[in-house]
Design a protein around this motif. Structure first.
Motif, PDB file in Angstrom:
ATOM      1  N   GLN A  52      -7.764   3.980  15.326  1.00 26.90           N
ATOM      2  CA  GLN A  52      -7.119   2.690  15.423  1.00 26.90           C
ATOM      3  C   GLN A  52      -7.800   1.645  14.384  1.00 26.90           C
ATOM      4  O   GLN A  52      -6.883   0.402  14.458  1.00 26.90           O
ATOM      5  CB  GLN A  52      -6.729   2.779  16.575  1.00 26.90           C
ATOM      6  CG  GLN A  52      -5.880   3.883  17.405  1.00 26.90           C
ATOM      7  CD  GLN A  52      -5.598   3.228  18.710  1.00 26.90           C
ATOM      8  OE1 GLN A  52      -5.474   2.461  19.343  1.00 26.90           O
ATOM      9  NE2 GLN A  52      -4.861   4.898  19.264  1.00 26.90           N
ATOM     10  N   ARG A  75      -4.361   0.566  13.320  1.00 28.74           N
ATOM     11  CA  ARG A  75      -3.856   0.214  13.622  1.00 28.74           C
ATOM     12  C   ARG A  75      -4.212  -1.306  13.210  1.00 28.74           C
ATOM     13  O   ARG A  75      -3.212  -2.224  12.867  1.00 28.74           O
ATOM     14  CB  ARG A  75      -3.016  -0.044  14.982  1.00 28.74           C
ATOM     15  CG  ARG A  75      -2.446   1.125  15.508  1.00 28.74           C
ATOM     16  CD  ARG A  75      -1.959   1.077  17.037  1.00 28.74           C
ATOM     17  NE  ARG A  75      -1.190   2.060  17.270  1.00 28.74           N
ATOM     18  CZ  ARG A  75      -0.396   2.732  17.121  1.00 28.74           C
ATOM     19  NH1 ARG A  75       0.933   1.956  17.126  1.00 28.74           N
ATOM     20  NH2 ARG A  75       0.255   3.990  17.975  1.00 28.74           N
ATOM     21  N   LYS A  96       1.413   3.650  10.355  1.00 28.13           N
ATOM     22  CA  LYS A  96       1.696   2.322  11.793  1.00 28.13           C
ATOM     23  C   LYS A  96       0.493   1.331  11.591  1.00 28.13           C
ATOM     24  O   LYS A  96       0.129   0.997  12.799  1.00 28.13           O
ATOM     25  CB  LYS A  96       0.974   3.747  12.495  1.00 28.13           C
ATOM     26  CG  LYS A  96       1.517   4.704  12.587  1.00 28.13           C
ATOM     27  CD  LYS A  96       0.218   5.415  13.310  1.00 28.13           C
ATOM     28  CE  LYS A  96       0.866   6.999  14.088  1.00 28.13           C
ATOM     29  NZ  LYS A  96       1.281   8.077  14.671  1.00 28.13           N
ATOM     30  N   GLU A  98      -1.082  -2.032  11.612  1.00 30.70           N
ATOM     31  CA  GLU A  98      -0.605  -3.716  12.416  1.00 30.70           C
ATOM     32  C   GLU A  98      -1.135  -4.955  11.876  1.00 30.70           C
ATOM     33  O   GLU A  98      -0.238  -5.827  11.499  1.00 30.70           O
ATOM     34  CB  GLU A  98      -0.003  -3.277  13.687  1.00 30.70           C
ATOM     35  CG  GLU A  98       0.577  -2.480  14.284  1.00 30.70           C
ATOM     36  CD  GLU A  98       0.865  -1.910  16.035  1.00 30.70           C
ATOM     37  OE1 GLU A  98      -0.239  -3.328  16.602  1.00 30.70           O
ATOM     38  OE2 GLU A  98       1.552  -1.537  16.376  1.00 30.70           O
TER      39      GLU A  98
END
Length: 215
Positions: A52, A75, A96, A98
């Motif tokens: 992530q 992310r 995904k 961010e």
């Protein structure tokens, strides 16, 4: 590969030139490779949806290769203090993502591929050589914080007001002389930094920003 439960791996401040093999670490969520000698040339990765957060701060990266797009669970991606001029097309697979940080690289424009990442909430582009912002920035409907200070920007696109979720906009230390009228539509904007630009008059669109707290 024996560390089956490994959640976070920090290999900062070494002399790594090769990206570590992580495909056996199914629970790995965070990988920190900051301050090494990585270039990511000839990078080969296996598809990975568990990682992530990837930190590649202060390496020797000039091009972010498409292979990074195989880390589809990312992310947060930090690439600060490199020499990046290009992001390859495969990065579009990071749907995904961010947070994308490209602080102090060698970009002359916001990479087009960024406009294909609709989940982006934070983009840090401080200290580059960016001269323009394309109208495609309106694709980033989820964007909440945009860092563009210390670049070479003269104008903003007329549709900048389409970023309705934008809460913080940092444009200081550029060459901007006016703000487009659509800035008045940034109804959620709380922080606006436009000091050290080329304004000769107060930019009137700011007067419509009722939620502004820091100017």
């Amino acid at each position: 590969k024996k560390f089956k439960a490994l959640d976070s791996l920090d290999l900062s401040r070494n002399f790594l030139t090769t990206f570590p093999v992580i495909d056996k670490n199914k629970d790995l969520r965070q990988l920190v490779l900051s301050e090494n000698n990585l270039t990511l040339e000839r990078l080969k990765l296996k598809p990975n949806e568990s990682l992530q957060a990837l930190f590649l701060r202060k390496n020797k990266i000039k091009v972010l290769p498409s292979e990074i797009g195989k880390l589809e669970g990312l992310r947060k991606l930090s690439l600060n203090l490199n020499e990046i001029t290009t992001l390859e097309d495969g990065i579009a697979r990071l749907q995904k993502l961010e947070e994308l940080s490209l602080y102090q690289n060698k970009l002359t424009a916001i990479p087009k591929i960024c406009y294909q990442l609709p989940g982006l909430k934070v983009i840090d582009l401080y200290y580059n050589q960016i001269q323009r912002i394309d109208e495609e920035i309106s694709n980033l409907k989820s964007l909440e914080i945009l860092y563009l200070a210390n670049n070479r920007i003269h104008t903003l696109p007329d549709n900048i007001g389409d970023l309705r979720n934008l809460g913080e906009l940092y444009l200081h230390h550029n060459h901007i002389s006016h703000l487009p009228a659509s800035v008045s539509q940034l109804s959620t904007l709380r922080v606006l930094r436009i000091n050290d630009n080329s304004f000769s008059d107060f930019p009137d669109p700011i007067l419509s920003l009722r939620n502004l707290e820091n100017l």
